[in-house]
Design a protein around this motif. Structure first.
Motif, PDB file in Angstrom:
ATOM      1  N   GLY A   1      45.684   9.125 -24.444  1.00 25.28           N
ATOM      2  CA  GLY A   1      44.747   9.581 -25.457  1.00 25.28           C
ATOM      3  C   GLY A   1      43.525  10.247 -24.868  1.00 25.28           C
ATOM      4  N   HIS A   2      43.167   9.876 -23.642  1.00 28.27           N
ATOM      5  CA  HIS A   2      42.031  10.511 -22.989  1.00 28.27           C
ATOM      6  C   HIS A   2      42.328  11.980 -22.701  1.00 28.27           C
ATOM      7  CE1 HIS A   2      38.301  10.645 -20.822  1.00 28.27           C
ATOM      8  NE2 HIS A   2      38.883  11.027 -19.706  1.00 28.27           N
ATOM      9  N   ASN A   3      43.611  12.297 -22.444  1.00 29.03           N
ATOM     10  CA  ASN A   3      44.009  13.672 -22.152  1.00 29.03           C
ATOM     11  C   ASN A   3      44.436  14.421 -23.415  1.00 29.03           C
ATOM     12  OD1 ASN A   3      43.679  13.199 -19.336  1.00 29.03           O
ATOM     13  ND2 ASN A   3      45.710  12.257 -19.259  1.00 29.03           N
ATOM     14  N   LYS A   4      45.184  13.733 -24.293  1.00 27.78           N
ATOM     15  CA  LYS A   4      45.701  14.369 -25.495  1.00 27.78           C
ATOM     16  C   LYS A   4      45.490  13.451 -26.697  1.00 27.78           C
ATOM     17  CE  LYS A   4      49.317  16.730 -22.831  1.00 27.78           C
ATOM     18  NZ  LYS A   4      50.791  16.891 -22.656  1.00 27.78           N
ATOM     19  N   PRO A   5      44.254  13.366 -27.183  1.00 23.18           N
ATOM     20  CA  PRO A   5      43.955  12.436 -28.283  1.00 23.18           C
ATOM     21  C   PRO A   5      44.752  12.710 -29.549  1.00 23.18           C
ATOM     22  CG  PRO A   5      42.131  13.954 -27.900  1.00 23.18           C
ATOM     23  CD  PRO A   5      43.070  14.116 -26.764  1.00 23.18           C
ATOM     24  N   GLU A   6      45.038  13.985 -29.823  1.00 20.61           N
ATOM     25  CA  GLU A   6      45.769  14.315 -31.041  1.00 20.61           C
ATOM     26  C   GLU A   6      47.215  13.827 -30.971  1.00 20.61           C
ATOM     27  OE1 GLU A   6      46.651  17.396 -28.072  1.00 20.61           O
ATOM     28  OE2 GLU A   6      44.807  16.444 -28.791  1.00 20.61           O
ATOM     29  N   LEU A   7      47.722  13.657 -29.737  1.00 13.82           N
ATOM     30  CA  LEU A   7      49.104  13.223 -29.559  1.00 13.82           C
ATOM     31  C   LEU A   7      49.283  11.737 -29.862  1.00 13.82           C
ATOM     32  CD1 LEU A   7      51.881  14.322 -28.623  1.00 13.82           C
ATOM     33  CD2 LEU A   7      51.309  13.500 -26.326  1.00 13.82           C
ATOM     34  N   VAL A   8      48.310  10.922 -29.482  1.00 18.34           N
ATOM     35  CA  VAL A   8      48.454   9.470 -29.641  1.00 18.34           C
ATOM     36  C   VAL A   8      47.830   8.954 -30.941  1.00 18.34           C
ATOM     37  CG1 VAL A   8      48.449   9.148 -27.139  1.00 18.34           C
ATOM     38  CG2 VAL A   8      46.307   8.947 -28.407  1.00 18.34           C
ATOM     39  N   LYS A   9      47.100   9.821 -31.642  1.00 15.14           N
ATOM     40  CA  LYS A   9      46.446   9.366 -32.878  1.00 15.14           C
ATOM     41  C   LYS A   9      47.429   8.783 -33.893  1.00 15.14           C
ATOM     42  CE  LYS A   9      43.104  10.755 -36.407  1.00 15.14           C
ATOM     43  NZ  LYS A   9      43.843  10.107 -37.513  1.00 15.14           N
ATOM     44  N   PRO A  10      48.585   9.412 -34.130  1.00 12.05           N
ATOM     45  CA  PRO A  10      49.531   8.813 -35.089  1.00 12.05           C
ATOM     46  C   PRO A  10      49.988   7.419 -34.671  1.00 12.05           C
ATOM     47  CG  PRO A  10      50.108  11.101 -34.667  1.00 12.05           C
ATOM     48  CD  PRO A  10      49.056  10.732 -33.655  1.00 12.05           C
ATOM     49  N   VAL A  11      50.165   7.211 -33.362  1.00 13.41           N
ATOM     50  CA  VAL A  11      50.607   5.906 -32.860  1.00 13.41           C
ATOM     51  C   VAL A  11      49.520   4.860 -33.076  1.00 13.41           C
ATOM     52  CG1 VAL A  11      51.406   4.614 -30.853  1.00 13.41           C
ATOM     53  CG2 VAL A  11      52.109   6.996 -31.165  1.00 13.41           C
ATOM     54  N   LYS A  12      48.282   5.235 -32.744  1.00 12.83           N
ATOM     55  CA  LYS A  12      47.166   4.311 -32.935  1.00 12.83           C
ATOM     56  C   LYS A  12      46.977   3.975 -34.409  1.00 12.83           C
ATOM     57  CE  LYS A  12      43.391   4.965 -30.616  1.00 12.83           C
ATOM     58  NZ  LYS A  12      42.191   5.617 -30.041  1.00 12.83           N
ATOM     59  N   ASP A  13      47.093   4.996 -35.256  1.00 12.77           N
ATOM     60  CA  ASP A  13      46.952   4.766 -36.695  1.00 12.77           C
ATOM     61  C   ASP A  13      48.064   3.850 -37.213  1.00 12.77           C
ATOM     62  OD1 ASP A  13      44.733   6.354 -36.755  1.00 12.77           O
ATOM     63  OD2 ASP A  13      45.777   8.143 -37.478  1.00 12.77           O
ATOM     64  N   PHE A  14      49.262   4.024 -36.645  1.00  8.30           N
ATOM     65  CA  PHE A  14      50.384   3.179 -37.076  1.00  8.30           C
ATOM     66  C   PHE A  14      50.115   1.712 -36.757  1.00  8.30           C
ATOM     67  CE2 PHE A  14      54.120   0.831 -35.584  1.00  8.30           C
ATOM     68  CZ  PHE A  14      54.833   0.728 -36.771  1.00  8.30           C
ATOM     69  N   PHE A  15      49.732   1.430 -35.512  1.00  9.21           N
ATOM     70  CA  PHE A  15      49.505   0.041 -35.116  1.00  9.21           C
ATOM     71  C   PHE A  15      48.296  -0.555 -35.839  1.00  9.21           C
ATOM     72  CE2 PHE A  15      52.220   1.069 -31.419  1.00  9.21           C
ATOM     73  CZ  PHE A  15      53.074  -0.019 -31.499  1.00  9.21           C
ATOM     74  N   LYS A  16      47.301   0.274 -36.101  1.00 11.31           N
ATOM     75  CA  LYS A  16      46.146  -0.218 -36.853  1.00 11.31           C
ATOM     76  C   LYS A  16      46.558  -0.607 -38.269  1.00 11.31           C
ATOM     77  CE  LYS A  16      41.401   0.984 -38.174  1.00 11.31           C
ATOM     78  NZ  LYS A  16      40.340   2.030 -38.115  1.00 11.31           N
ATOM     79  N   SER A  17      47.346   0.246 -38.894  1.00  9.34           N
ATOM     80  CA  SER A  17      47.823  -0.046 -40.248  1.00  9.34           C
ATOM     81  C   SER A  17      48.771  -1.238 -40.241  1.00  9.34           C
ATOM     82  CB  SER A  17      48.535   1.172 -40.842  1.00  9.34           C
ATOM     83  OG  SER A  17      47.657   2.272 -40.949  1.00  9.34           O
ATOM     84  N   PHE A  18      49.638  -1.271 -39.240  1.00  9.60           N
ATOM     85  CA  PHE A  18      50.619  -2.354 -39.163  1.00  9.60           C
ATOM     86  C   PHE A  18      49.940  -3.702 -38.950  1.00  9.60           C
ATOM     87  CE2 PHE A  18      53.931  -4.810 -36.798  1.00  9.60           C
ATOM     88  CZ  PHE A  18      54.813  -4.935 -37.860  1.00  9.60           C
TER      89      PHE A  18
END
Length: 433
Positions: free
Chosen positions: A174-191
Motif C-alpha cells: 500500500g505504501h507503493n500502490k495505495p489504490e491497489l490494496v484499498k479494496p482489500v483493506k476495505d474488505f477486511f474492515k467491513s468484514f
C-alpha cells in the motif's frame, strides 16, 4: 414438571429483555435459576442441554474469522510506516509486555488460590489430553503450513501468524500502490465489523446458554460443586487489582513520570463505563475523550492507540483471564502441568492476545484459543460461564485501563503529552457524548 419450568424460565428471560432489564442482571438470574432447576429436576435437564452445547459451538465458530479480520484490520491501520512505524512498534511492545505480565499474575494467583480443587467434572470419553510439545515443536507449530487446513482443525496460532504476514504485506504494498490494496483493506474492515455484529448476536444467547449450562452442571454435581467458583471470581478480581494498581500504576509512575493517583482519577469515567457495559468498544468514545481532554494525550495518538487496545493486548480478557481458566481447567481434569507448561501458557496467552475483540463475551473466545493450544478440554469453560458477567466487569475495566496506560506511555515517549495541562484540575466529566 422440570421441562415446563425450564420453558417458563427461558420465556421469562426473554420477557425481561423486552422490558430492558440489563444484560448482566439477566445472566445472573439465569445462573441462579439454572442451579435451582438442575438441583431439583436432574432428569429433565437433558432436554435443555442442547442450548448450552449450541452456544459453545457458536463461540468456537467465531474464533477464526474474528481473529483473522481483527488482526489484519488493526495492523493495516498503520498506514504510513514513515510516521507510525516507531509508534506502532512501541504500542505493540507495551501491549505484549503488559499482557505477558497479566498472564504471569493470573497464573500465580490461580495457583495460589488452588483453583479447581474439589471441582468434579466428567470429561468426554472422546477427549484425549494432548502432551505438552517440545520447544522445537512449539516453534514449528507457530509457522503456518496450510492456513485453510489449520483453521479447519482449530490451530489458531499459525492462522494468526499468517494474518500478521498478510497485514504487513498490505502495508508495504500500500505504501507503493495505495489504490491497489484499498479494496482489500476495505474488505477486511467491513468484514471485521460484520464479525463484531455476529459476535453480538451470539452474545445475546448468553443468558439462555448460562441457564442451560448451569442446570447441566448442577444436575451432575450438585450445588456444592459450584461453590469453588467463588474462588474463581475472587482470583480474577485480585489479579485485576494487582494488574491495575501495581503494574499499570507502576508504569505510569516510573516510566511516564506521572502521578498514578491523579491518572486513575482522570480516566475513572472510562473505567466506570467499562465496568458497567463490559465492552471495550462500547467504552472507546469515553476512553478517547478522557485521554485527550483529561490526561492530555494528543488526539492523533489517542485515536490510534485506544482502538488498537480494543483489539489486542487486553490485559484482562486476553491476559490474566485465559491463564486463570487454563490453570483451573487443568486442575479440574487432573491434567498435570510443570514449569515448562506454565511458560508455554504465558507465551501462548501473550501471542493469542493480539486477536481479542473488545465486545462482551470474547474473553471466552480467547480462553478457547488458549485451552485449545494447551491441549486442555474446552468443555471446562462451561464451569465458569455462569459467573462470567461478574468476572467480565473486572476484566473489561482492566482492559480499558491498560489501553489508556499504553496510550499515555507512548505519548510521553513521543512528547505528545501535555504534562502541564495534566497537572491542572479537571472539569466535571460529562458521560453523555
Amino acid at each position: 414438571m422440570g421441562i415446563v419450568l425450564s420453558v417458563l424460565i427461558l420465556a421469562l428471560i426473554y420477557f425481561l429483555k423486552t422490558k430492558k432489564v440489563s444484560f448482566g442482571n439477566r445472566v445472573l438470574l439465569a445462573l441462579v435459576l439454572g442451579v435451582v432447576i438442575g438441583s431439583f429436576f436432574e432428569n429433565d435437564v437433558q432436554y435443555i442441554q442442547p442450548i448450552g452445547g449450541a452456544y459453545v459451538n457458536l463461540i468456537k465458530a467465531l474464533v477464526v474469522p474474528l481473529v483473522v479480520s481483527v488482526i489484519i484490520t488493526s495492523i493495516t491501520a498503520l498506514e504510513d510506516p514513515a510516521r507510525l512505524k516507531k509508534i506502532g512498534l512501541k504500542t505493540l511492545g507495551w501491549f505484549f509486555l503488559t499482557t505477558a505480565i497479566a498472564a504471569v499474575i493470573g497464573t500465580v494467583i490461580a495457583l495460589a488460590f488452588n483453583l479447581g480443587d474439589g471441582v468434579q467434572f466428567v470429561a468426554s470419553e472422546e477427549f484425549k489430553a494432548r502432551e505438552i510439545p517440545t520447544f522445537s515443536q512449539i516453534i514449528l507449530d507457530l509457522i503456518p503450513a496450510n492456513p485453510v487446513s489449520e483453521a479447519a482443525s482449530g490451530k489458531i496460532i499459525p492462522v494468526m501468524v499468517f494474518s500478521i504476514i498478510v497485514a504487513v504485506a498490505i502495508i508495504v504494498e500500500g505504501h507503493n500502490k495505495p489504490e491497489l490494496v484499498k479494496p482489500v483493506k476495505d474488505f477486511f474492515k467491513s468484514f471485521s465489523q460484520i464479525m463484531f455484529r455476529v459476535t453480538r448476536f451470539v452474545m445475546q444467547l448468553t443468558p439462555y446458554a448460562v441457564f442451560a449450562l448451569m442446570a447441566q452442571v448442577s444436575a451432575k454435581y450438585g450445588i456444592s460443586s459450584l461453590l469453588p467458583l467463588i474462588k474463581v471470581i475472587g482470583a480474577v478480581y485480585l489479579a485485576s487489582i494487582i494488574q491495575v494498581v501495581v503494574v499499570q500504576g507502576g508504569l505510569i509512575a516510573f516510566v511516564a513520570k506521572l502521578n498514578p493517583v491523579k491518572f486513575f482519577k482522570k480516566i475513572f469515567p472510562a473505567q466506570l463505563v467499562a465496568f458497567t457495559t463490559r465492552s471495550s468498544y462500547g467504552t472507546l468514545p469515553v476512553t478517547i475523550k478522557t485521554l485527550t481532554e483529561r490526561v492530555k494525550v494528543s488526539e492523533e495518538l489517542a485515536t490510534f492507540i485506544a482502538p488498537l487496545g480494543a483489539n489486542m493486548g487486553m490485559n484482562g480478557c486476553a491476559g490474566l483471564y485465559p491463564a486463570i481458566v487454563a490453570v483451573f481447567v487443568a486442575k479440574v481434569f487432573n491434567i498435570p502441568m510443570d514449569f515448562s507448561s506454565y511458560l508455554l501458557l504465558i507465551g501462548l496467552t501473550t501471542v493469542a492476545s493480539i486477536g481479542t475483540a473488545g465486545v462482551p463475551g470474547t474473553a471466552s473466545i480467547m480462553a478457547t484459543v488458549v485451552l485449545s493450544g494447551m491441549g486442555l478440554p474446552i468443555e471446562g469453560l462451561a464451569l465458569v460461564l455462569g459467573v462470567d458477567t461478574v468476572i467480565d466487569m473486572a476484566r473489561t475495566a482492566t482492559n480499558v485501563t491498560g489501553a489508556a496506560v499504553v496510550s499515555t506511555l507512548v505519548a510521553a515517549s513521543e512528547n505528545e503529552l501535555d504534562r502541564a495541562a495534566f497537572e491542572e484540575e479537571d472539569k466535571e466529566f460529562e458521560l453523555s457524548m
